[in-house]
Enzyme design. Structure first.
Site, short mmCIF file in Angstrom:
data_model
loop_
_atom_site.label_atom_id
_atom_site.label_comp_id
_atom_site.label_asym_id
_atom_site.label_seq_id
_atom_site.Cartn_x
_atom_site.Cartn_y
_atom_site.Cartn_z
N CYS A 158 41.18 65.75 30.00
CA CYS A 158 40.28 65.31 28.95
C CYS A 158 40.96 64.98 27.63
O CYS A 158 40.29 64.54 26.69
CB CYS A 158 39.20 66.35 28.72
SG CYS A 158 38.36 66.84 30.24
N HIS A 283 35.19 68.74 20.48
CA HIS A 283 35.27 68.52 21.94
C HIS A 283 33.90 68.84 22.53
O HIS A 283 33.39 68.07 23.34
CB HIS A 283 36.37 69.39 22.53
CG HIS A 283 36.67 69.07 23.96
ND1 HIS A 283 37.00 67.80 24.38
CD2 HIS A 283 36.69 69.85 25.06
CE1 HIS A 283 37.21 67.80 25.69
NE2 HIS A 283 37.02 69.04 26.13
N HIS A 317 30.51 63.40 29.21
CA HIS A 317 31.93 63.70 29.04
C HIS A 317 32.71 62.67 29.85
O HIS A 317 32.71 62.71 31.08
CB HIS A 317 32.23 65.12 29.53
CG HIS A 317 33.62 65.58 29.20
ND1 HIS A 317 34.59 64.74 28.70
CD2 HIS A 317 34.21 66.80 29.31
CE1 HIS A 317 35.71 65.42 28.52
NE2 HIS A 317 35.50 66.68 28.87
#
Length: 395
Positions: A158, A283, A317
């Site tokens: 990520c 995040h 995401h």
């Protein structure tokens, strides 16, 4: 050191199929691409962030480069193709580099091919194993543009495309390129959704960052490409920080030490004090562990008064593309026409987790009353691979 600028942006995700469409939906707190879909998890629907735009054909590409992932990347490229071609003509193809982040590449094509193999005993004629190679997006982009500078893909889960932007800055400062096309791309596939579900990290509904009722993430897809150069523009890459927890294969260090190191390094590199940061794109995955780690780390570094938001309820995401897409949302907020100081909104149920420190969540309608000056964006990945970007508004 020369200033690094983010000159132009190509962008599509669940919020929309262009920077303008994304900015409009972002201000409204609406994400048309966040939908319940079948086919990603066995036996049940799951909310995902889909790109709903028609994508360009990949039929002209070599078989090994034909994937939805590369179609997303080419759609983002089309939005800035005129500026990219002008940059190539200006500096020469050998001085243009490509750095992209991804985590899926063409895994979806591999899934489809395996289904055929299981049913029929052999792979379909249109399948090439190279479609799912992680290096495919950067090679495809470099081939499409005919450039011969450094071209590579970063895959650190990520944090991948945040690191791609950092790598672009390093290529420029090392004088290995004059222009870098940098960003990230990831596409939806059952492999990643099922993998996160196996970790009990997928939410059955819209993800709910920092809420006491958070249950996990929604997976999304999208692409963001920046032209990165030393040519002055409205937004700069003012600083960055990196760290590695090495705490666990998937869970972050619960003390948030790596996250804190990454943010402090970004501030140091940018020459900024904590009070200089006007907004933080966290995040904010809405998993129990991430939010419990990130919220205290932000408070230790930046305090409790800086507005923060997670945009993952609006985009999903996007994994390897998340760092670049969230940098793109910051880039939109830093544009000179944002005189009211709108910020990407934090969508949640309004029920704080009493175990977390209270953050200043930028709920819908929050305005600074002026153009933001500096925005910090966090990307924290499996293995404790952390990256923080600071973008700055230029006069």
């Amino acid at each position: 050191m020369s200033t690094i600028y983010l000159n132009h942006l190509g962008l599509l995700c669940a919020l929309g199929d262009s920077p303008t469409a994304v900015a409009t939906a972002l201000r409204a707190g609406e994400a048309p691409g966040m939908q319940m879909r079948a086919g990603y998890l066995a036996g049940r629907d799951v909310m995902v962030g889909e790109v709903q735009a028609a994508l360009p054909s990949v039929a002209h590409l070599p078989q090994r480069q034909r994937s939805r992932n590369n179609a997303l990347m080419l759609a983002a490229l089309a939005q800035i193709r005129v500026q990219v071609d002008a940059a190539i003509a200006r500096v020469g193809a050998h001085r243009v580099a490509v750095v992209l982040g991804t985590s899926t590449s063409g895994i979806a094509e591999g899934e489809q091919a395996m289904r055929v193999r299981v049913a029929q005993g052999e792979f379909p004629s249109g399948y090439h194993y190279g479609q799912q190679e992680l290096g495919s997006p950067a090679r495809c982009l470099a081939d499409t543009l005919g450039v011969s500078g450094p071209a590579y893909t970063i895959s650190t889960a990520c944090s991948s495309s945040a690191r791609a932007l950092i790598s672009a800055a390093r290529l420029l400062r090392a004088d290995l390129a004059d222009v870098v096309i940098a960003g990230g791309v990831d596409s939806l596939c059952a492999f990643t959704v099922s993998g996160f579900a196996a970790l009990e990290s997928v939410s059955a509904e819209r993800c709910n960052p920092f809420s006491r009722n958070r249950h996990g993430i929604n997976i999304g897809e999208g692409a963001a490409l920046f032209i990165v150069s030393r040519e002055p523009a409205a937004v700069s890459l003012a600083g960055w920080g990196e760290s590695a927890d090495a705490h666990h294969m998937s869970a972050p260090d619960p003390d948030g030490r790596g996250a804190e190191t990454s943010m402090r390094e970004a501030l140091r590199r940018a020459g900024l004090a904590p009070e200089n940061i006007d907004y933080v794109n966290v995040h904010g995955t809405a998993t129990p562990h991430n939010d419990a780690m990130e919220a205290p780390a932000i408070v230790r570094v930046l305090g409790t008064s800086v507005p923060v938001s997670s945009t993952k309820p609006l985009t999903g995401h996007t994994l390897g593309a998340a760092g670049a897409i969230e940098a793109a949302l910051a880039w939109l907020a830093l544009q000179p026409d944002n005189v009211e100081g709108w910020l990407p909104p934090h969508l949640w149920d309004g029920e704080p987790d009493p175990a977390l420190p209270a953050l200043c969540l930028a709920t819908s309608g929050l305005r600074l009353g002026r153009r933001p000056r500096h925005v910090l964006s966090n990307s924290f990945a499996f293995g404790g691979n952390n990256a923080t970007l600071i973008l700055g508004a230029q006069p």
